[in-house]
Write an enzyme that holds these catalytic residues in place. Structure first.
Site, PDB file in Angstrom:
ATOM      1  N   ASP A 206      53.534 -15.748  97.001  1.00  0.00           N
ATOM      2  CA  ASP A 206      54.448 -14.703  97.754  1.00  0.00           C
ATOM      3  C   ASP A 206      54.409 -13.296  97.303  1.00  0.00           C
ATOM      4  O   ASP A 206      54.856 -12.161  97.905  1.00  0.00           O
ATOM      5  CB  ASP A 206      56.008 -15.113  97.684  1.00  0.00           C
ATOM      6  CG  ASP A 206      56.192 -16.216  98.652  1.00  0.00           C
ATOM      7  OD1 ASP A 206      55.422 -16.712  99.370  1.00  0.00           O
ATOM      8  OD2 ASP A 206      57.084 -16.871  98.460  1.00  0.00           O
TER       9      ASP A 206
ATOM     10  N   LYS B 224      63.681 -11.948 100.076  1.00  0.00           N
ATOM     11  CA  LYS B 224      62.916 -12.112 101.510  1.00  0.00           C
ATOM     12  C   LYS B 224      63.660 -13.496 101.953  1.00  0.00           C
ATOM     13  O   LYS B 224      63.951 -14.255 101.106  1.00  0.00           O
ATOM     14  CB  LYS B 224      61.557 -12.135 101.342  1.00  0.00           C
ATOM     15  CG  LYS B 224      60.973 -13.305 100.445  1.00  0.00           C
ATOM     16  CD  LYS B 224      60.979 -14.710 101.146  1.00  0.00           C
ATOM     17  CE  LYS B 224      60.325 -15.751 100.245  1.00  0.00           C
ATOM     18  NZ  LYS B 224      60.247 -17.046 100.557  1.00  0.00           N
TER      19      LYS B 224
END
Length: 286
Positions: A138, A13
């Protein structure tokens, strides 16, 4: 019990921006950020086994298995469900450690989703995300599996649909410890909250960038070089850097000019993670 095999991606990401809006009494930071997946990442192979051992191979340099988020994720799932099965896990590591691309968190999320399926433990994505949050802020992003606007400590997620440009990802050749950045007294922690519309107007930044550029000259040099091509930025707390391009060819041309010792690769942004595409997982509200 017959053993089952599962090979799955753990996608990278990037944080398209990162604002830190405050610090809580427990030491965690309130933030706003926008996550987008890349069409590249680590990969993991899972094989169920009859005992409760979690065997991970290879052992990463400086990260004993007991401290690896992959092993910890598997053990959390066992503890939460009372599962008496174990697993052999093979990690094919592509993403750099300490790079701000979410490699460890993505590996943990893929592990939770894969073993929930292999072991038949039957948890929902929301329940898996709650387990994942105990491992890192995350991890729920990767379990949710869709590009998202994040607030709180990163656990308040709202799916969004974003443009999907090609990115040149630059690895400047250093690692950045997230704990060091968030614990540093010079980190900016007073950004006012914004909206998605504000982001779309370009009124954002990465609040960690100035500090990391000062602490890590390689990051400073990398950003200076990258910004000749466009709006280069740092992902998360670093050290990885990115710049969007209109085409893969343009990104590859820039990559060919990357000076040593920096390294890099080209990837396309994705609104839906490769993991969720592979397993055809429907998006849930986390």
């Amino acid at each position: 019990m017959s053993r089952q095999l599962l090979d799955l991606p753990a996608p990278a990401k990037i944080n398209l921006f990162l604002h830190i809006t405050g610090r809580r009494n427990d030491g965690y930071h309130e933030l706003q950020t926008l996550f987008q997946f890349l069409d590249i990442g680590d990969s993991l192979s899972f094989e169920s086994q009859d005992d409760t051992n979690i065997d991970l191979c290879p052992v990463l340099p400086g990260v004993p298995n007991a401290s690896n988020l992959i092993v910890q994720a598997a053990q959390r799932l066992q503890q939460a469900t009372g599962c008496q099965q174990g697993a052999r896990i093979q990690l094919n590591k592509y993403l750099p450690m300490g790079g701000g691309l979410g490699g460890g968190s993505s590996d943990a999320a893929t592990t939770l989703i894969a073993l929930n399926q292999l072991w038949g433990t039957g948890l929902s994505l929301q329940e898996l995300a709650s387990l994942g949050l105990e491992l890192g802020a995350d991890v729920p992003v990767f379990i949710g599996g869709y590009a998202c606007w994040a607030e709180g400590v990163g656990e308040q997620l709202s799916p969004v649909t974003l443009p999907t440009p090609w990115y040149l990802i630059v690895l400047p050749g250093c690692e950045v410890a997230t704990a060091e950045v968030f614990g540093h007294p010079d980190l900016r922690r007073d950004s006012p909250p914004i909206t998605l519309q504000t982001y779309q107007q370009g009124l954002t930044r990465n609040d960690c960038e100035a500090l990391v550029r000062r602490l890590k000259p390689a990051v400073d040099n990398g950003l200076t070089w990258l910004r000749q091509y466009g709006p280069g930025a740092m992902s998360g707390t670093g050290a990885s850097l990115f710049c969007p391009f209109d085409s893969e060819r343009a990104a590859q041309q820039a990559l060919s000019q990357l000076p040593a010792p920096m390294k890099g690769f080209v990837a396309q942004g994705c609104n839906r993670s490769l993991l969720h595409q592979r397993l055809q997982i429907e998006t849930e509200t986390l």
